[in-house]
Write a protein that holds these residues in place. Structure first.
Motif, PDB file in Angstrom:
ATOM      1  N   ASN A 298       0.789  -1.258  -0.015  1.00 24.08           N
ATOM      2  CA  ASN A 298       0.003  -0.147   0.046  1.00 24.08           C
ATOM      3  C   ASN A 298       0.835   1.187  -0.052  1.00 24.08           C
ATOM      4  OD1 ASN A 298      -1.495   2.175   0.291  1.00 24.08           O
ATOM      5  ND2 ASN A 298      -2.810   1.208   2.231  1.00 24.08           N
ATOM      6  N   GLU A 299       0.995   1.865  -1.193  1.00 28.20           N
ATOM      7  CA  GLU A 299       1.809   3.231  -1.301  1.00 28.20           C
ATOM      8  C   GLU A 299       1.557   4.405  -0.371  1.00 28.20           C
ATOM      9  OE1 GLU A 299       2.761   4.100  -5.161  1.00 28.20           O
ATOM     10  OE2 GLU A 299       2.972   1.891  -6.019  1.00 28.20           O
ATOM     11  N   LYS A 300       0.231   4.200   0.101  1.00 34.21           N
ATOM     12  CA  LYS A 300      -0.070   5.228   1.214  1.00 34.21           C
ATOM     13  C   LYS A 300       0.427   5.114   2.428  1.00 34.21           C
ATOM     14  CE  LYS A 300      -4.218   6.427  -1.274  1.00 34.21           C
ATOM     15  NZ  LYS A 300      -5.780   6.369  -1.327  1.00 34.21           N
ATOM     16  N   LYS A 301       0.988   3.759   2.739  1.00 30.01           N
ATOM     17  CA  LYS A 301       1.861   3.518   4.037  1.00 30.01           C
ATOM     18  C   LYS A 301       3.273   3.534   4.054  1.00 30.01           C
ATOM     19  CE  LYS A 301      -2.262   0.578   5.948  1.00 30.01           C
ATOM     20  NZ  LYS A 301      -2.397  -0.710   6.253  1.00 30.01           N
ATOM     21  N   ASN A 302       4.049   3.975   4.989  1.00 33.07           N
ATOM     22  CA  ASN A 302       5.257   4.091   4.859  1.00 33.07           C
ATOM     23  C   ASN A 302       5.956   2.928   5.843  1.00 33.07           C
ATOM     24  OD1 ASN A 302       5.220   6.636   3.089  1.00 33.07           O
ATOM     25  ND2 ASN A 302       4.628   7.741   5.020  1.00 33.07           N
ATOM     26  N   VAL A 303       7.303   2.887   5.348  1.00 34.94           N
ATOM     27  CA  VAL A 303       8.251   2.220   6.196  1.00 34.94           C
ATOM     28  C   VAL A 303       9.315   3.131   6.921  1.00 34.94           C
ATOM     29  CG1 VAL A 303      10.136   0.381   6.282  1.00 34.94           C
ATOM     30  CG2 VAL A 303       7.812   0.448   4.626  1.00 34.94           C
ATOM     31  N   ILE A 304       9.356   3.192   7.982  1.00 37.04           N
ATOM     32  CA  ILE A 304      10.290   4.037   8.808  1.00 37.04           C
ATOM     33  C   ILE A 304      11.463   3.518   9.210  1.00 37.04           C
ATOM     34  CG2 ILE A 304      10.450   5.692  10.815  1.00 37.04           C
ATOM     35  CD1 ILE A 304       7.363   5.780  10.760  1.00 37.04           C
TER      36      ILE A 304
END
Length: 138
Positions: A57-63
């Motif tokens: 899901n490109e609206k979700k990020n990985v930090i």
């Protein structure tokens, strides 16, 4: 010192990891003896977060956070998924799991890193490496 990188959940985002890690090692003048182990662990963790945590899901990020203190490099990778039960991940080295594509990344990280911790039901993976600075000669 801490350094952060936030990437969208796209496969091509993994391409940014090497430069991010390389810059971190350069800034602190860390030895590169196990740079590849660190990069491979980071890549596996981020790929897991993108695919299994955020489901692409490109609206979700990985930090991603890299920190170094007292010769310990700590990397945390956090996704926006629901997490998972670590006990549900089967050992990929067992004959009955050898063809399964699940669990290999975690297994690899656990063998490469000096320490591996899962937090918040697996949404946050933290792994550590013992790394020294390069000697400075005047």
């Amino acid at each position: 010192m801490e350094k952060y990188l936030i990437i969208p959940s796209r496969t091509e985002s993994v391409n940014k990891l090497e430069l991010f890690l390389d810059d971190f090692f350069d800034e602190l003048k860390l030895k590169r003896d196990n740079f590849f182990h660190v990069l491979l662990s980071l890549s596996e963790s981020v790929n897991n977060s993108i695919a299994h945590g955020n489901h692409f899901n490109e609206k979700k990020n990985v930090i991603i956070c890299c920190s170094w203190e007292d010769e310990i490099l700590t990397i945390t990778v956090e996704d926006e998924g629901k997490g998972f039960e670590i006990k549900d991940i089967k050992d990929p080295t067992m004959p009955e799991n050898i063809h399964s594509e699940r669990g290999r990344g975690l297994f690899l990280i656990s063998k490469l890193a000096d320490e591996l911790n899962m937090k918040e039901k697996g949404r946050i993976m933290e792994f550590k490496f013992k790394i020294k600075r390069e000697h400075q000669f005047l």
